[in-house]
Each structure stands twice: as C-alpha cells, then as structure tokens.
Motif scaffolding. Structure first.
Motif, PDB file in Angstrom:
ATOM      1  N   VAL A  36      -4.964   7.859 -30.917  1.00 58.84           N
ATOM      2  CA  VAL A  36      -3.535   7.530 -30.788  1.00 58.84           C
ATOM      3  C   VAL A  36      -2.911   8.564 -29.848  1.00 58.84           C
ATOM      4  CG1 VAL A  36      -1.328   7.305 -31.985  1.00 58.84           C
ATOM      5  CG2 VAL A  36      -3.440   6.570 -33.116  1.00 58.84           C
ATOM      6  N   VAL A  51      -2.055   2.950 -29.170  1.00 56.59           N
ATOM      7  CA  VAL A  51      -3.085   2.935 -30.199  1.00 56.59           C
ATOM      8  C   VAL A  51      -4.285   2.177 -29.630  1.00 56.59           C
ATOM      9  CG1 VAL A  51      -3.658   2.269 -32.561  1.00 56.59           C
ATOM     10  CG2 VAL A  51      -1.303   2.946 -32.001  1.00 56.59           C
ATOM     11  N   TYR A  62       6.425   4.914 -34.273  1.00 57.53           N
ATOM     12  CA  TYR A  62       5.149   5.243 -34.905  1.00 57.53           C
ATOM     13  C   TYR A  62       5.391   6.395 -35.871  1.00 57.53           C
ATOM     14  CZ  TYR A  62       0.210   6.496 -35.376  1.00 57.53           C
ATOM     15  OH  TYR A  62      -1.043   6.771 -35.871  1.00 57.53           O
ATOM     16  N   PRO A  66       0.058  11.657 -33.856  1.00 50.80           N
ATOM     17  CA  PRO A  66      -0.855  11.252 -32.774  1.00 50.80           C
ATOM     18  C   PRO A  66      -1.949  12.293 -32.543  1.00 50.80           C
ATOM     19  CG  PRO A  66       1.176  12.101 -31.850  1.00 50.80           C
ATOM     20  CD  PRO A  66       1.361  12.084 -33.344  1.00 50.80           C
TER      21      PRO A  66
END
Length: 201
Positions: A36, A51, A62, A66
């Motif tokens: 991600v 993603v 989101y 990440p």
C-alpha cells in the motif's frame, strides 16, 4: 458525483487498462502485490492511496497504515527511480518519504512507464492505417510548432542583441566578466601591498 471518487476512478481505470495492455507492466505489478503506497500531491493538496493486488485500487480515503508514504509535486515523481536522487530531493524539501525507499522507486518506475500507446488505442476505433496517419500527423505538427518556436526565440534574441541593443551579446558579457575578475585580482594585490606597508610603518 463527488470530486475525489471521480478522480480516483479515472486514475484507477486508466492505470489498470494500461497494465492490461502491456505484459511487462503486469510483471512489475506482481512485484508490488500486497503493498500500500500513499501519495500526497502538494499541488492539489490531495492524498491518493494505491493498493496493489491483481490490479491497482486507488482510494481517496484509507484508514490503515501504508507501507510507504510520499509527499511531493507530480514533477518530482520520475526522479525517484534513482536512489541518489531521493536523498537530494529530501534535502531540498521536495520530498517527504516515510517507509520503504525501494518500494517508492518501484512505484515511480511503474508510474513513469504507464504511458498510453495512443496509436494502439486509436487503431481499435479507426483501424491501423487511419490511427497511424493521425498519430504521425500529430507528431509532424508538434515537431513543426517546436521548430517554429525555436526560430522565433532565436530571432528575438538577435533583435534584442543586435538591432535594438537592449542586451549585450554573449561575447561582450564574457569579456566584461573577465575584466571584472582582473580588476578584483589587482585590487587584492594592492590591498596586500598596502597591508605590508602599514605593518612596516
């Protein structure tokens, strides 16, 4: 439809179509599978989350953490492919990077190589001959316009330096700079001689 979902849908659809059309891009996508990456675009003050799975999902919101976070201007993205550039960009405050540097490089390479083959897409609608003619014509027009722009720029430079004499020609500037350097050296020598005389006195 809200702006963010529209943008993410366009980006996602475009990237996935390009990857489907190019097997090499598909292989690169598999190297990013399960990752991600979040990218904050400074120009737009927007954050997109990429993603990676069998395809690329692009999200405006989101909640998770990440694997790599980038904050940059779009023009900086191609420079991420070289690790040496990343350090320089961070020092110059052009890039804020948190997470895996190699992941950022793979992402930058994938984005750079996701260029549409306009001729291929056009040929699906019009046929090969028409598509080739249109693309070739567009390239010729672009080349002609660039050539004309260079001519105009060169002509303007000549007018400014020779006819209107608004700016001096390059040789005069170089000569002036040399004279300034010579004068600075002479001034330095005289200053040293004066200091010696003052010390003796």
């Amino acid at each position: 439809m809200p702006f963010d979902p529209l943008v993410t849908a366009v980006v996602e659809t475009s990237l996935n179509r390009l990857i489907q059309d190019d097997p090499e891009l598909g292989r690169r996508l598999t190297r990013l599978k399960g990752q991600v990456i979040q990218v904050h675009l400074k120009e737009l003050n927007k954050t997109l989350t990429f993603v990676f799975s069998q395809q690329i999902d692009v999200l405006a919101d989101y909640e998770g953490e990440p694997d790599c976070f980038l904050s940059l201007n779009l023009s900086v993205l191609p420079e991420l492919r070289e690790q040496a550039n990343i350090t320089d960009l961070i020092k110059q405050d052009k890039l804020d990077l948190r997470g895996d540097i190699q992941l950022a490089q793979k992402f930058a390479q994938l984005m750079k190589d996701c260029k549409p083959d306009v001729e291929e897409w056009l040929s699906r609608l019009t046929g090969d001959v028409v598509a080739h003619s249109v693309v070739q014509g567009a390239k010729n027009v672009s080349f002609f316009l660039k050539k004309q722009a260079c001519k105009q720029q060169s002509h303007l430079a000549q007018v400014l330096t020779e006819e209107w004499q608004i700016t001096p020609p390059p040789l005069e500037i170089a000569y002036f700079c040399d004279q300034v350097d010579t004068l600075a050296s002479q001034a330095e020598r005289i200053e040293k001689q004066l200091n010696k005389l003052l010390e003796k006195a």
